[in-house]
Design a protein around this motif. Sequence first.
Motif, PDB file in Angstrom:
ATOM      1  N   SER A   8       0.823  -1.205   0.000  1.00  0.00           N
ATOM      2  CA  SER A   8       0.000   0.000   0.000  1.00  0.00           C
ATOM      3  C   SER A   8       0.858   1.257   0.000  1.00  0.00           C
ATOM      4  CB  SER A   8      -0.937   0.029   1.214  1.00  0.00           C
ATOM      5  OG  SER A   8      -0.197  -0.006   2.418  1.00  0.00           O
ATOM      6  N   ASN A   9       2.136   1.090   0.312  1.00  0.00           N
ATOM      7  CA  ASN A   9       3.082   2.198   0.287  1.00  0.00           C
ATOM      8  C   ASN A   9       4.483   1.625   0.110  1.00  0.00           C
ATOM      9  OD1 ASN A   9       5.046   4.204   1.468  1.00  0.00           O
ATOM     10  ND2 ASN A   9       3.163   5.391   1.506  1.00  0.00           N
ATOM     11  N   GLU A  10       5.227   2.157  -0.796  1.00  0.00           N
ATOM     12  CA  GLU A  10       6.541   1.600  -1.101  1.00  0.00           C
ATOM     13  C   GLU A  10       7.552   1.790   0.016  1.00  0.00           C
ATOM     14  OE1 GLU A  10       7.966   1.893  -5.298  1.00  0.00           O
ATOM     15  OE2 GLU A  10       6.245   3.267  -5.494  1.00  0.00           O
ATOM     16  N   ALA A  11       7.229   2.616   1.010  1.00  0.00           N
ATOM     17  CA  ALA A  11       8.168   2.874   2.103  1.00  0.00           C
ATOM     18  C   ALA A  11       7.766   2.225   3.418  1.00  0.00           C
ATOM     19  CB  ALA A  11       8.321   4.384   2.306  1.00  0.00           C
ATOM     20  N   VAL A  12       6.709   1.419   3.412  1.00  0.00           N
ATOM     21  CA  VAL A  12       6.180   0.860   4.657  1.00  0.00           C
ATOM     22  C   VAL A  12       5.914  -0.632   4.517  1.00  0.00           C
ATOM     23  CG1 VAL A  12       4.262   0.911   6.306  1.00  0.00           C
ATOM     24  CG2 VAL A  12       5.128   3.047   5.340  1.00  0.00           C
ATOM     25  N   ALA A  13       6.316  -1.391   5.538  1.00  0.00           N
ATOM     26  CA  ALA A  13       5.985  -2.811   5.646  1.00  0.00           C
ATOM     27  C   ALA A  13       5.173  -3.006   6.926  1.00  0.00           C
ATOM     28  CB  ALA A  13       7.244  -3.664   5.692  1.00  0.00           C
ATOM     29  N   CYS A  14       4.296  -4.003   6.930  1.00  0.00           N
ATOM     30  CA  CYS A  14       3.393  -4.200   8.068  1.00  0.00           C
ATOM     31  C   CYS A  14       3.202  -5.686   8.361  1.00  0.00           C
ATOM     32  CB  CYS A  14       2.022  -3.588   7.795  1.00  0.00           C
ATOM     33  SG  CYS A  14       2.037  -1.878   7.234  1.00  0.00           S
ATOM     34  N   VAL A  15       2.804  -5.953   9.595  1.00  0.00           N
ATOM     35  CA  VAL A  15       2.401  -7.295  10.004  1.00  0.00           C
ATOM     36  C   VAL A  15       1.102  -7.151  10.776  1.00  0.00           C
ATOM     37  CG1 VAL A  15       3.908  -7.143  12.046  1.00  0.00           C
ATOM     38  CG2 VAL A  15       3.009  -9.364  11.320  1.00  0.00           C
ATOM     39  N   ALA A  16       0.140  -8.038  10.532  1.00  0.00           N
ATOM     40  CA  ALA A  16      -1.174  -7.938  11.175  1.00  0.00           C
ATOM     41  C   ALA A  16      -1.670  -9.292  11.652  1.00  0.00           C
ATOM     42  CB  ALA A  16      -2.196  -7.329  10.213  1.00  0.00           C
ATOM     43  N   VAL A  17      -2.488  -9.253  12.714  1.00  0.00           N
ATOM     44  CA  VAL A  17      -3.102 -10.448  13.290  1.00  0.00           C
ATOM     45  C   VAL A  17      -4.565 -10.127  13.588  1.00  0.00           C
ATOM     46  CG1 VAL A  17      -3.095 -12.013  15.290  1.00  0.00           C
ATOM     47  CG2 VAL A  17      -0.934 -11.316  14.239  1.00  0.00           C
ATOM     48  N   GLY A  18      -5.433 -11.126  13.509  1.00  0.00           N
ATOM     49  CA  GLY A  18      -6.856 -10.922  13.722  1.00  0.00           C
ATOM     50  C   GLY A  18      -7.234 -10.723  15.179  1.00  0.00           C
ATOM     51  N   VAL A  19      -8.338 -10.010  15.380  1.00  0.00           N
ATOM     52  CA  VAL A  19      -8.919  -9.754  16.699  1.00  0.00           C
ATOM     53  C   VAL A  19     -10.311 -10.386  16.712  1.00  0.00           C
ATOM     54  CG1 VAL A  19      -9.798  -7.972  18.265  1.00  0.00           C
ATOM     55  CG2 VAL A  19      -7.640  -7.604  17.006  1.00  0.00           C
ATOM     56  N   PHE A  20     -10.629 -11.129  17.761  1.00  0.00           N
ATOM     57  CA  PHE A  20     -11.870 -11.897  17.831  1.00  0.00           C
ATOM     58  C   PHE A  20     -12.762 -11.416  18.977  1.00  0.00           C
ATOM     59  CE2 PHE A  20      -8.566 -14.365  15.881  1.00  0.00           C
ATOM     60  CZ  PHE A  20      -9.189 -14.994  14.811  1.00  0.00           C
TER      61      PHE A  20
END
Length: 279
Positions: free
Chosen positions: A196-208
């Motif tokens: 989504s942006n060439e300068a940013v990396a992300c990691v995500a996990v679900g919330v229940f």
Amino acid sequence: MARTVPAVNRALDILELFLAEGALTASDITARLGLPRTTVHELVNTLLDRGYLVAEPSAPIRYQLGMRLFELGGLFADRLDLARQAQQAATEVAAACDESVHVAILDGAEVVYIAKVDSTHSVRMVSAVGRRLPAHCTAVGKMLLSALAPEALDACYPHDRPLRSMTPNSITTPAGLRTQLAEIRQAGVAYDDCESNEAVACVAVGVFDHTGRMVAAMSVSVPTVRWTDQRREQWTGLVRTGAAALSHRLGHHAGPAPFATTGGATAQGSLSQHSTRGS
């Protein structure tokens, strides 16, 4: 230490047996709790009279949880403020890593950011709540999409329609998206590799929530200048812990709360000193 009332404790012990079993007889309850038969019958009759238990229509000696508990649970659920709880959980994760942390929900084929905490680094994401991004271009979005039923995913992403691209790394084909979602479903974690942006990396996990439904996703978003394989592993573990803590606040009891906390909202994306977006 304040005294507790034994009879109330026993009544609650009976109700909590139904967390694991759908229906029980008085004999089942007696055997599981080791209480006298007379005591169990008195307690069960009281719970029946107050609407906390009901007899099964086809088997009057078997009992199920009653409507009164549903009413109380519904009131509790209504009072939970996802954005407020998410903001506090995000604050705790951000304090541990000093990177930008976001919590987002899914709205069709887009994610909406409901909570965020910015990093204090000079090069960082500065976000605002309410921002929308294409779900397939973000870690939080892909995490949420991985929980959709096939027909719901097809409605958002028809097999014959190309996907919008935000960077050269964005997923652009429905088949490619479905392949990655299967991997995310298996791993329980999603990554945004500058999609989504060439300068940013992300990691995500679900919330229940308390029903076990994925209702949001939490991410840590990091400028690529600080993203390394070693730190990726650390941030993955941290966001897993933070998402589990938020899930616990929402009534999901798969395990103990990783953080002892209590839990405003925000998220968009632009690196200060660099115009960037991501999550």
